[in-house]
Each structure stands twice: as C-alpha cells, then as structure tokens.
Write a protein that holds these residues in place. Structure first.
Motif, PDB file in Angstrom:
ATOM      1  N   VAL A 254      52.910  46.827   1.155  1.00  0.00           N
ATOM      2  CA  VAL A 254      54.320  46.845   1.544  1.00  0.00           C
ATOM      3  C   VAL A 254      54.657  48.115   2.314  1.00  0.00           C
ATOM      4  CG1 VAL A 254      56.697  46.968   0.679  1.00  0.00           C
ATOM      5  CG2 VAL A 254      55.092  45.326  -0.313  1.00  0.00           C
ATOM      6  N   MET A 255      54.215  49.258   1.798  1.00  0.00           N
ATOM      7  CA  MET A 255      54.549  50.527   2.444  1.00  0.00           C
ATOM      8  C   MET A 255      53.779  50.722   3.743  1.00  0.00           C
ATOM      9  SD  MET A 255      56.961  51.521   0.648  1.00  0.00           S
ATOM     10  CE  MET A 255      57.243  52.839   1.833  1.00  0.00           C
ATOM     11  N   MET A 256      52.552  50.220   3.801  1.00  0.00           N
ATOM     12  CA  MET A 256      51.802  50.330   5.051  1.00  0.00           C
ATOM     13  C   MET A 256      52.468  49.512   6.148  1.00  0.00           C
ATOM     14  SD  MET A 256      49.479  49.338   7.458  1.00  0.00           S
ATOM     15  CE  MET A 256      48.853  47.762   6.886  1.00  0.00           C
ATOM     16  N   PHE A 257      52.967  48.335   5.800  1.00  0.00           N
ATOM     17  CA  PHE A 257      53.671  47.515   6.793  1.00  0.00           C
ATOM     18  C   PHE A 257      54.964  48.199   7.237  1.00  0.00           C
ATOM     19  CE2 PHE A 257      56.812  44.007   7.551  1.00  0.00           C
ATOM     20  CZ  PHE A 257      56.388  43.730   8.837  1.00  0.00           C
ATOM     21  N   SER A 258      55.698  48.735   6.262  1.00  0.00           N
ATOM     22  CA  SER A 258      56.940  49.415   6.605  1.00  0.00           C
ATOM     23  C   SER A 258      56.684  50.615   7.522  1.00  0.00           C
ATOM     24  CB  SER A 258      57.653  49.885   5.336  1.00  0.00           C
ATOM     25  OG  SER A 258      58.841  50.572   5.640  1.00  0.00           O
TER      26      SER A 258
ATOM     27  N   LEU B 109      44.953  57.695   2.097  1.00  0.00           N
ATOM     28  CA  LEU B 109      45.439  57.463   0.741  1.00  0.00           C
ATOM     29  C   LEU B 109      44.947  56.105   0.267  1.00  0.00           C
ATOM     30  CD1 LEU B 109      47.225  58.514  -1.579  1.00  0.00           C
ATOM     31  CD2 LEU B 109      49.149  57.289  -0.520  1.00  0.00           C
ATOM     32  N   PRO B 110      44.164  56.045  -0.818  1.00  0.00           N
ATOM     33  CA  PRO B 110      43.628  54.761  -1.290  1.00  0.00           C
ATOM     34  C   PRO B 110      44.731  53.726  -1.518  1.00  0.00           C
ATOM     35  CG  PRO B 110      42.613  56.577  -2.480  1.00  0.00           C
ATOM     36  CD  PRO B 110      43.724  57.169  -1.669  1.00  0.00           C
ATOM     37  N   PHE B 111      44.459  52.485  -1.112  1.00  0.00           N
ATOM     38  CA  PHE B 111      45.348  51.334  -1.248  1.00  0.00           C
ATOM     39  C   PHE B 111      46.510  51.351  -0.252  1.00  0.00           C
ATOM     40  CE2 PHE B 111      43.614  51.845  -5.595  1.00  0.00           C
ATOM     41  CZ  PHE B 111      43.005  50.609  -5.751  1.00  0.00           C
ATOM     42  N   PHE B 112      46.858  52.504   0.312  1.00  0.00           N
ATOM     43  CA  PHE B 112      48.038  52.616   1.156  1.00  0.00           C
ATOM     44  C   PHE B 112      47.696  52.750   2.638  1.00  0.00           C
ATOM     45  CE2 PHE B 112      49.828  53.364  -2.921  1.00  0.00           C
ATOM     46  CZ  PHE B 112      51.194  53.150  -2.851  1.00  0.00           C
TER      47      PHE B 112
ATOM     48  N   VAL C 177      56.026  58.554   4.708  1.00  0.00           N
ATOM     49  CA  VAL C 177      57.003  57.472   4.853  1.00  0.00           C
ATOM     50  C   VAL C 177      57.465  56.984   3.484  1.00  0.00           C
ATOM     51  CG1 VAL C 177      57.398  55.155   5.801  1.00  0.00           C
ATOM     52  CG2 VAL C 177      55.988  56.802   7.062  1.00  0.00           C
ATOM     53  N   VAL C 178      56.553  56.956   2.522  1.00  0.00           N
ATOM     54  CA  VAL C 178      56.933  56.600   1.145  1.00  0.00           C
ATOM     55  C   VAL C 178      58.005  57.559   0.645  1.00  0.00           C
ATOM     56  CG1 VAL C 178      56.136  56.471  -1.249  1.00  0.00           C
ATOM     57  CG2 VAL C 178      54.702  55.562   0.585  1.00  0.00           C
ATOM     58  N   CYS C 179      57.802  58.845   0.869  1.00  0.00           N
ATOM     59  CA  CYS C 179      58.772  59.852   0.425  1.00  0.00           C
ATOM     60  C   CYS C 179      60.099  59.701   1.139  1.00  0.00           C
ATOM     61  CB  CYS C 179      58.213  61.251   0.655  1.00  0.00           C
ATOM     62  SG  CYS C 179      56.779  61.662  -0.352  1.00  0.00           S
ATOM     63  N   GLU C 180      60.060  59.398   2.444  1.00  0.00           N
ATOM     64  CA  GLU C 180      61.305  59.271   3.205  1.00  0.00           C
ATOM     65  C   GLU C 180      62.087  58.029   2.801  1.00  0.00           C
ATOM     66  OE1 GLU C 180      62.915  59.326   7.846  1.00  0.00           O
ATOM     67  OE2 GLU C 180      60.776  59.088   7.412  1.00  0.00           O
ATOM     68  N   GLU C 181      61.387  56.937   2.570  1.00  0.00           N
ATOM     69  CA  GLU C 181      62.084  55.680   2.278  1.00  0.00           C
ATOM     70  C   GLU C 181      62.417  55.496   0.804  1.00  0.00           C
ATOM     71  OE1 GLU C 181      60.486  53.010   6.039  1.00  0.00           O
ATOM     72  OE2 GLU C 181      59.895  52.452   4.009  1.00  0.00           O
TER      73      GLU C 181
ATOM     74  N   HIS D 250      50.647  43.680  13.798  1.00  0.00           N
ATOM     75  CA  HIS D 250      49.256  43.938  14.177  1.00  0.00           C
ATOM     76  C   HIS D 250      48.454  44.538  13.023  1.00  0.00           C
ATOM     77  CE1 HIS D 250      45.828  45.184  16.651  1.00  0.00           C
ATOM     78  NE2 HIS D 250      45.922  46.379  16.079  1.00  0.00           N
ATOM     79  N   PHE D 251      48.956  45.593  12.406  1.00  0.00           N
ATOM     80  CA  PHE D 251      48.201  46.287  11.359  1.00  0.00           C
ATOM     81  C   PHE D 251      48.226  45.538  10.033  1.00  0.00           C
ATOM     82  CE2 PHE D 251      49.442  49.823  14.240  1.00  0.00           C
ATOM     83  CZ  PHE D 251      48.165  50.222  14.609  1.00  0.00           C
ATOM     84  N   ILE D 252      49.386  45.017   9.652  1.00  0.00           N
ATOM     85  CA  ILE D 252      49.483  44.368   8.351  1.00  0.00           C
ATOM     86  C   ILE D 252      48.671  43.082   8.313  1.00  0.00           C
ATOM     87  CG2 ILE D 252      51.588  43.092   8.924  1.00  0.00           C
ATOM     88  CD1 ILE D 252      50.535  44.581   5.496  1.00  0.00           C
ATOM     89  N   THR D 253      48.597  42.361   9.425  1.00  0.00           N
ATOM     90  CA  THR D 253      47.809  41.129   9.445  1.00  0.00           C
ATOM     91  C   THR D 253      46.341  41.426   9.172  1.00  0.00           C
ATOM     92  OG1 THR D 253      49.322  40.111  11.039  1.00  0.00           O
ATOM     93  CG2 THR D 253      47.137  39.126  10.822  1.00  0.00           C
TER      94      THR D 253
END
Length: 383
Positions: free
Chosen positions: A39-43, A351-354, A282-286, A58-61
C-alpha cells in the motif's frame, strides 16, 4: 538442542515434507508487513511512475506479480523439511560468486554494476549472496560447532568467505550490500559460539585496513566528503545532500498523525525515487509519527518472533537458519530507517517489504517460508 545428527550425514538428508503447524503469529506479521508495504509503496510511487513511465500503476503492478510469486514460494518452502538446505549451502555460495562476477559483463547504471539484466527484468546477485551467507554459515557452524572457539574453524573460513564477497561487492561498487553481508555474517558467527577475541581482532584489523585506505588521497577525499555531507547535507543541497534534505522535509512535515495516505507532497518529484530506499520518508509524511512507530513496531515484533522460533528450534542448524534470516530483516530495517532519518550516511539500503524491488521481495518471502518450516518442526517437537 536435540534432533538429528549434524555431522557428515547432513549431505544425505532426503527431501521430506515438514509436519506440524506453522507459527501463526509470525505468518500474520509477515502478511501485515507485506500488505502495509504494498500500500505504501504504491502511494509513494504513483506520481513518479506517471511522470516517468506514463503509467501510475507501473511499479505496483510489477511488485504485485513478485509478491504473488513470493507468497507461492513461501507456502511451498514452509512445507519442506529445512534440513534440505544443507545440500544447497555450498552450491548457493558458488552460484552467488559466479553471479557477482557476471555483473561486470553487464552495463553500468549510475556508475555501478550491481544488476544482471534478462530481457526487461533485472536482479541484484547481492540478494542471493545474503541468503547464501546464512545457508553456508549455518551449515558450517552446525557441523563444527564444538570447534568454534578455535581460529581454524571459528573465524578463518568465515573470514575468507566474507572477504571474497566483500571484494566483489566493493568492486561493483555496492557499499551497502557489503556492510549488510558482513553484519549478517558477524551475527551468525557470534550466535555460532565463536570466541569474542576473534571479533576484537577483526575490529582491529578492520580499523587498520580503513586507516591504510585513508592514506590513498582519492579514497580519503571521497570518504571525508560523504561524512561532511552526512553531518550537514546543506553544504551540497542540490546534489549529494538533496535526497537527504527532501527526506527530512517529508518526515518533519508528517507531524503526529501525518497528512493521510496519498497526500504526501514530497513524492511529487521532490524526493528522488520515493518508491525505493526512501519509502519510509513517505510513510512518515502520510501517516506521521504514529504510523512510523507502527511500522517500526511491526518489524520489532517480527524480529522477536523470528528469534523465538530460532531459540525453540529442534537443532542447531534450525536455530542458525532462523536467527540468520531474521537478523537480515532486522539489520536491513534498522539501517534503512537510520539512513532516511540521516542517523547514518546514505548507503542505499532498501526497507524490507516496503521498497520497490520484485526479486528482493520474492526472495524475502521465500526466506520467510524457511522460517515457517522451522516453526512447523518446532511445533511438532512440542507435540
């Protein structure tokens, strides 16, 4: 630790299915981190993807495809008797060395040769090398555990293996991969029971090597420049310090609760490649401070549960495998978060998983499957 013998018979272990129930707590934590990370990688990526690829997805797919492949691998490997990895320990290391040499036949990307390209896909052999270090060190230590206090068995073979990998990675150059593999190896050696005096000698040797390297003007100037930019990224705000500055802006603007998922400003071409190493910004900002703490807590719980599985493993090989694979995730998460917060110099650790990277994600999930396999047989041992 009891269980099957870990001597010379390890080379003749047949392929068996692991029995017993998996550790549901560990599985839930893996799935939570995976979903949260996607979710965060797509965002973080859709604005960058739209601008550079003309496709917000492009990236999330691509990441979803590898996530599915990784989940399939995780399920399959969780059903294997983990002792089968004795067979692949030396083979995987040999393949890693060959692949690390093969990168020098590939085109350079940003003045580095870290990738092997196959059609439109690419992967970093360093990802395979990380797994190989865990497999081989667990294999060697479990066989020679009663000799780990000696120099010949407790430090020499591991130092030689890490030395070869470090040289190849530094030639790419891939400093972050070098640091990560050395740290994983050090954890494995420590857990394996090596004498602390060897770590002290290694520290002295490393310091001496660094001191000699600093006598070379080109290395000294580059190292001092990186340290100065780390201390004050504003001395070069448009080039070397740019990514760190934008990361700190993103983290600082998140406040307590953040701007909300999808509402980051820095991902709109301010923060370079936000889907990769700096996705935590981006996780921290959002999601703000609260969201950042939740992510950190999930990693802490995963590491705790992984080491719990390691401690309760039925034999030394299982303990070393689970501990090494868990340590890899923990070390990588700590270093990534330290980089994006400018606690340590920028070394480019995902960052693993992200972070975006299909091959890395698939391999990570496969490794989680090995830990689940160990947890199955731990549960069976209890029964």
């Amino acid at each position: 630790m009891t269980g099957r013998s870990e001597g010379k018979k390890t080379g003749r272990i047949p392929i068996k299915r692991a029995k017993g129930s998996i550790d549901l707590t560990f599985l839930v934590l893996v799935l939570l981190l995976l979903v949260f990370g996607l979710v965060m990688m797509f965002s973080a990526s859709y604005a960058y993807a739209y601008y550079y690829e003309n496709n917000s997805f492009h990236f999330i797919t691509r990441q979803l495809v590898f996530a599915v492949l990784g989940l399939i691998a995780m399920v399959i490997l969780s059903t294997w008797d983990y002792h089968i990895w004795h067979r692949f320990a030396w083979l995987s290391m040999g393949a890693s060395v060959v692949l690390l040499l093969a990168v020098f036949t590939q085109p350079a990307v940003n003045n580095a040769r870290r990738w092997i390209f196959i059609g439109n896909q690419s992967f970093q052999p360093s990802e395979i090398a990380k797994l190989s270090v865990v497999l081989l060190f667990a294999h060697i230590i479990s066989i020679n555990h009663d000799k780990m206090k000696t120099f010949r068995y407790g430090i020499l073979p591991f130092g030689m293996i890490l030395g070869v990998l470090a040289v190849l990675l530094l030639m790419e150059p891939h400093l972050s991969g070098t640091v990560l593999i050395i740290l994983i190896g050090a954890v494995m050696i420590f857990i394996g029971g090596a004498s602390l005096k060897w770590f002290a000698l290694a520290g002295v040797g490393g310091a001496a090597f660094a001191g000699i390297a600093m006598l070379i003007p080109a290395i000294r100037d580059r190292a001092m420049y990186r340290i100065n930019v780390w201390i004050d990224p504003f001395i070069d705000p448009q080039v070397s310090g740019f990514q760190t500055i934008q990361s700190l802006y993103a983290i600082g603007s998140g406040g307590l609760l953040g701007a909300g998922i999808g509402n980051s400003r820095q991902k709109y071409l301010f923060l370079p490649e936000p889907q990769n190493d700096f996705v935590f910004s981006v996780v921290c900002e959002e999601l703000g401070f609260v969201g950042a703490v939740v992510v950190i807590l999930l990693f802490v719980l995963l590491v705790w549960r992984g080491f719990t599985i390691a401690i309760k493993a039925r034999d030394r090989f299982g303990t070393l495998l689970a501990a090494g694979l868990t340590a890899q995730v923990g070390i990588q998460a700590v270093l990534n978060i330290a980089v994006v917060t400018n606690t340590i110099p920028n070394t480019g650790i995902p960052l693993p998983f992200f972070s975006y990277g299909g091959t890395a994600l698939a391999m990570l999930l496969a490794q989680m499957g090995i830990i689940l396999s160990i947890s199955r047989q731990t549960a069976l041992e209890k029964e």
